[in-house]
Design a protein around this motif. Structure first.
Motif, PDB file in Angstrom:
ATOM      1  N   ASN A 155      12.686  -3.643   2.936  1.00 41.82           N
ATOM      2  CA  ASN A 155      11.367  -3.520   3.552  1.00 41.82           C
ATOM      3  C   ASN A 155      10.263  -3.917   2.568  1.00 41.82           C
ATOM      4  O   ASN A 155       9.315  -4.613   2.927  1.00 41.82           O
ATOM      5  CB  ASN A 155      11.180  -2.068   4.028  1.00 41.82           C
ATOM      6  N   MET A 213       7.668  -7.011   2.914  1.00 41.79           N
ATOM      7  CA  MET A 213       6.205  -6.879   2.788  1.00 41.79           C
ATOM      8  C   MET A 213       5.656  -7.836   1.737  1.00 41.79           C
ATOM      9  O   MET A 213       4.609  -8.459   1.921  1.00 41.79           O
ATOM     10  CB  MET A 213       5.836  -5.448   2.395  1.00 41.79           C
ATOM     11  N   MET A 237      -1.051 -14.078   2.211  1.00 39.49           N
ATOM     12  CA  MET A 237      -2.345 -13.487   2.598  1.00 39.49           C
ATOM     13  C   MET A 237      -3.290 -13.399   1.387  1.00 39.49           C
ATOM     14  O   MET A 237      -2.850 -12.986   0.313  1.00 39.49           O
ATOM     15  CB  MET A 237      -2.151 -12.047   3.103  1.00 39.49           C
ATOM     16  N   VAL A 286      -5.101 -11.230   0.138  1.00 39.88           N
ATOM     17  CA  VAL A 286      -5.538  -9.826  -0.007  1.00 39.88           C
ATOM     18  C   VAL A 286      -4.996  -9.224  -1.302  1.00 39.88           C
ATOM     19  O   VAL A 286      -3.979  -9.674  -1.825  1.00 39.88           O
ATOM     20  CB  VAL A 286      -5.059  -8.941   1.182  1.00 39.88           C
ATOM     21  N   LEU A 289      -5.760  -3.457  -0.133  1.00 35.20           N
ATOM     22  CA  LEU A 289      -5.508  -3.238   1.291  1.00 35.20           C
ATOM     23  C   LEU A 289      -4.021  -3.196   1.605  1.00 35.20           C
ATOM     24  O   LEU A 289      -3.613  -2.660   2.622  1.00 35.20           O
ATOM     25  CB  LEU A 289      -6.201  -4.320   2.114  1.00 35.20           C
ATOM     26  N   VAL A 290      -3.221  -3.780   0.726  1.00 36.58           N
ATOM     27  CA  VAL A 290      -1.773  -3.710   0.922  1.00 36.58           C
ATOM     28  C   VAL A 290      -1.153  -2.938  -0.244  1.00 36.58           C
ATOM     29  O   VAL A 290      -1.440  -3.221  -1.400  1.00 36.58           O
ATOM     30  CB  VAL A 290      -1.154  -5.124   1.010  1.00 36.58           C
ATOM     31  N   LYS A 291      -0.362  -1.938   0.128  1.00 41.53           N
ATOM     32  CA  LYS A 291       0.279  -1.112  -0.911  1.00 41.53           C
ATOM     33  C   LYS A 291       1.789  -1.105  -0.683  1.00 41.53           C
ATOM     34  O   LYS A 291       2.241  -0.875   0.439  1.00 41.53           O
ATOM     35  CB  LYS A 291      -0.239   0.315  -0.860  1.00 41.53           C
ATOM     36  N   LEU A 330      -0.269  -8.829   9.952  1.00 40.99           N
ATOM     37  CA  LEU A 330      -1.279  -7.881   9.468  1.00 40.99           C
ATOM     38  C   LEU A 330      -0.935  -6.453   9.897  1.00 40.99           C
ATOM     39  O   LEU A 330      -1.065  -5.505   9.113  1.00 40.99           O
ATOM     40  CB  LEU A 330      -2.671  -8.258   9.979  1.00 40.99           C
ATOM     41  N   GLU A 376       2.009  -5.338  10.506  1.00 40.78           N
ATOM     42  CA  GLU A 376       3.199  -4.995   9.716  1.00 40.78           C
ATOM     43  C   GLU A 376       2.801  -4.530   8.306  1.00 40.78           C
ATOM     44  O   GLU A 376       3.272  -3.507   7.817  1.00 40.78           O
ATOM     45  CB  GLU A 376       4.081  -6.247   9.652  1.00 40.78           C
ATOM     46  N   LEU A 377       1.919  -5.293   7.676  1.00 37.09           N
ATOM     47  CA  LEU A 377       1.485  -4.953   6.313  1.00 37.09           C
ATOM     48  C   LEU A 377       0.777  -3.604   6.281  1.00 37.09           C
ATOM     49  O   LEU A 377       1.061  -2.749   5.439  1.00 37.09           O
ATOM     50  CB  LEU A 377       0.528  -6.019   5.777  1.00 37.09           C
ATOM     51  N   ASN A 382       3.145  -0.583   7.179  1.00 36.93           N
ATOM     52  CA  ASN A 382       4.044  -0.232   6.076  1.00 36.93           C
ATOM     53  C   ASN A 382       3.301   0.323   4.869  1.00 36.93           C
ATOM     54  O   ASN A 382       3.815   1.166   4.149  1.00 36.93           O
ATOM     55  CB  ASN A 382       4.884  -1.437   5.669  1.00 36.93           C
ATOM     56  N   SER A 383       2.089  -0.196   4.638  1.00 39.38           N
ATOM     57  CA  SER A 383       1.301   0.297   3.499  1.00 39.38           C
ATOM     58  C   SER A 383       0.963   1.768   3.663  1.00 39.38           C
ATOM     59  O   SER A 383       0.996   2.541   2.718  1.00 39.38           O
ATOM     60  CB  SER A 383      -0.016  -0.468   3.374  1.00 39.38           C
ATOM     61  N   ILE A 384       0.626   2.155   4.881  1.00 37.90           N
ATOM     62  CA  ILE A 384       0.120   3.507   5.107  1.00 37.90           C
ATOM     63  C   ILE A 384       1.212   4.472   5.574  1.00 37.90           C
ATOM     64  O   ILE A 384       1.243   5.629   5.157  1.00 37.90           O
ATOM     65  CB  ILE A 384      -1.037   3.500   6.150  1.00 37.90           C
ATOM     66  N   ILE A 416      -9.727 -11.110   7.513  1.00 41.62           N
ATOM     67  CA  ILE A 416      -8.501 -10.370   7.177  1.00 41.62           C
ATOM     68  C   ILE A 416      -8.808  -9.048   6.456  1.00 41.62           C
ATOM     69  O   ILE A 416      -8.238  -8.008   6.776  1.00 41.62           O
ATOM     70  CB  ILE A 416      -7.562 -11.255   6.317  1.00 41.62           C
ATOM     71  N   ASP A 417      -9.729  -9.102   5.496  1.00 44.03           N
ATOM     72  CA  ASP A 417     -10.067  -7.889   4.733  1.00 44.03           C
ATOM     73  C   ASP A 417     -10.575  -6.782   5.656  1.00 44.03           C
ATOM     74  O   ASP A 417     -10.128  -5.644   5.579  1.00 44.03           O
ATOM     75  CB  ASP A 417     -11.145  -8.202   3.692  1.00 44.03           C
ATOM     76  N   LEU A 434      -7.776  -5.509   8.063  1.00 48.06           N
ATOM     77  CA  LEU A 434      -6.785  -4.653   7.382  1.00 48.06           C
ATOM     78  C   LEU A 434      -7.387  -3.300   7.021  1.00 48.06           C
ATOM     79  O   LEU A 434      -6.733  -2.266   7.127  1.00 48.06           O
ATOM     80  CB  LEU A 434      -6.284  -5.338   6.110  1.00 48.06           C
ATOM     81  N   LYS A 435      -8.634  -3.329   6.603  1.00 50.71           N
ATOM     82  CA  LYS A 435      -9.301  -2.078   6.227  1.00 50.71           C
ATOM     83  C   LYS A 435      -9.366  -1.138   7.437  1.00 50.71           C
ATOM     84  O   LYS A 435      -9.039   0.047   7.334  1.00 50.71           O
ATOM     85  CB  LYS A 435     -10.712  -2.390   5.716  1.00 50.71           C
ATOM     86  N   ASN A 456      -5.828   0.035   8.355  1.00 51.05           N
ATOM     87  CA  ASN A 456      -5.375   1.039   7.375  1.00 51.05           C
ATOM     88  C   ASN A 456      -5.980   2.407   7.686  1.00 51.05           C
ATOM     89  O   ASN A 456      -5.296   3.425   7.661  1.00 51.05           O
ATOM     90  CB  ASN A 456      -5.782   0.637   5.952  1.00 51.05           C
TER      91      ASN A 456
END
Lengths: 249, 228
Positions: free
Chosen positions: A13, A17, A24, A26, A115-117, B112, B114-115, B118-120, B143-144, B147-148, B151
């Protein structure tokens, strides 16, 4: 290891990602303890982006040896090592530089800038990845030490306390130690003594170099003190005293 | 003269609905037509009943209502036992003025989602039900900002035990951007615990996304701007 290993569901996963994020524009933050593959994953995200230790990079900027106008993205390792990290991130954002950073932990001070972690968990939670890494390091170590044939994996002492770093070290050590010959052991001890002997030395104290490994090995092999004294042909009272002296009882 | 009043109501900027004694919709104007496309008439009827005057006549009640658009008051009245009417007063708000700048890039919506998801939500024990309209093409987005907002929304749902994520195109509705009409793209989130704060609503408003909430459901709407 040049590629990020992803056999476990979680690692797959994270790799997925990283691959998505690579297309992207970001900021991406990769977190996790030491030795879990943060740098390798950062390379997946950044492709050909230049990478620096974050502290070193901040000093390069101060010294104006890095031209931010020439950078579109940058990989910064260990961003927690920089005191004024928020200021550095701001400076990069003003110059439209995409940041791919690694850190041992989530830090609220700069978290919202990413924004991506992607969070990587310790290897002990990912047994499928451990197995692949183990086989990789084992093959590498055998080539390094010119050891042909199969290895008895049950004799390997695996250490995951520092994830892949300690895993690699423990496999190399295990393989090396398991294949030492008597003269090599004596060479090692001699080498150690040459380096550590001083003007005045207590012979009895130096004996522990021989006695501790011997008693530990005998304990493993013969289990009981009775058997140990019998097989080593040493008086039981003396044995008990020695075990107590080295905290082995 | 009666015709004149009917036309006046029909062209009013505020929604008006007339119910009959059995609670069914008897008549409604253009604005109410739009309102009833996302609110059930039962909900409006209940609102009218609970705010109706005690005897024949009209009663105006000031209250904050949110049915995709914001309303600041309602007028409910009846002159006989046959009909009950309700008018909702829309808040005067600035129209959404979306400007497409060079930060708008063509992007696949699902990557977006998906990202962000998964991030959160990684590691959280949330049962996810995902239902995406995969025919939605790449759309131009900041995009910023997107995503913000996503999120923040996933964070708002992070305590849910289940979360349903849907994406779809809204039929029959358009968003006007720089004098051009665009189809409306929607992302709908529904869980059992939603902490959608005013800050998130404010963020959406400031970043050209239309955000509506209803109980534990949230919907983001934005124009589908496809590269020609």
């Amino acid at each position: 290891m040049k590629e990020f290993i992803a056999a476990s569901k979680e690692a797959k996963n994270s790799l997925h990602m990283a691959n998505i994020a690579s297309s992207m524009p970001v900021n991406v933050l990769i977190t996790g303890p030491r030795g879990v593959g943060k740098k390798l994953l950062a390379k997946v995200v950044a492709h050909d982006g230049k990478s620096y230790d974050a502290l070193e990079f901040s000093q390069l900027i101060k010294g104006k040896t890095v031209d931010l106008n020439q950078l579109s993205k940058v990989v910064l390792y260990n961003i927690d090592g920089v005191k004024n990290i928020s200021q550095l991130i701001e400076q990069l954002e003003q110059n439209d530089v995409q940041i791919i950073a690694t850190s041992d932990s989530f830090n609220q001070a700069y978290l919202e800038k990413f924004l991506v972690k992607i969070e990587l968990s310790p290897l002990q939670d990912r047994p499928e990845d451990v197995e692949i890494l183990k086989q990789h390091f084992l093959k590498e170590a055998k080539e390094t030490f010119f050891l042909p044939g199969d290895t008895d994996e049950s004799k390997l002492r695996i250490d995951l306390s520092q994830n892949a770093i300690s895993l690699k070290e423990s496999i190399y050590k295990s393989l090396l130690f398991n294949n030492l010959k008597k003269d090599q052991v004596m060479d090692i001890v001699e080498n150690y003594l040459v380096k550590t002997l001083e003007e005045e030395n207590d012979y009895k104290e130096l004996l522990e170099l021989f006695e501790v490994p011997l008693l530990k090995a005998a304990k493993k092999r013969f289990k009981s003190q009775l058997q140990m004294s019998k097989r080593l042909r040493i008086n039981r009272v003396t044995l008990r005293k020695k075990l107590a002296k080295y905290d082995l009882d | 003269m009666e015709k004149f009043y009917e036309e006046l109501i029909e062209n009013d900027l505020d929604p008006f609905i007339l119910f009959n004694s059995s609670g069914s919709v008897e008549k409604y104007n253009k604005k109410a037509d739009f309102l009833l496309s996302f609110v059930s008439y039962k909900e409006i009827y209940d609102l009218a009943i609970s705010n109706a005057p005690k005897s024949f006549g009209f009663k105006r009640t000031f209250m904050d209502l949110e049915f995709k658009e914001s309303y600041f008051a309602i007028l409910v009245g009846y002159l006989d036992e046959e009909y009950l009417g309700i008018k909702l007063y829309k808040k005067a708000e600035e129209e959404n003025s979306i400007t497409i700048d060079d930060k708008y890039k063509s992007v696949n919506l699902y990557t977006l989602i998906e990202l962000s998801k998964n991030s959160i939500l990684a590691g959280r024990q949330i049962s996810l039900i995902e239902d995406y309209d995969l025919t939605i093409p790449e759309t131009k987005l900041n995009i910023d900002q997107f995503l913000k907002l996503l999120n923040e929304l996933f964070q708002a749902y992070s305590r849910s035990s289940r979360l349903k994520i849907r994406s779809f195109l809204k039929l029959g509705e358009f968003i006007k951007v720089e004098n051009q009409k665009y189809q409306v793209c929607c992302i709908h989130l529904e869980g059992d615990d939603a902490q959608v704060s005013d800050e998130i609503k404010f963020l959406a408003k400031n970043t050209n996304f239309i955000l509506t909430t209803k109980e534990t459901a949230t919907q983001i709407e934005f124009p589908l701007i496809v590269d020609k």
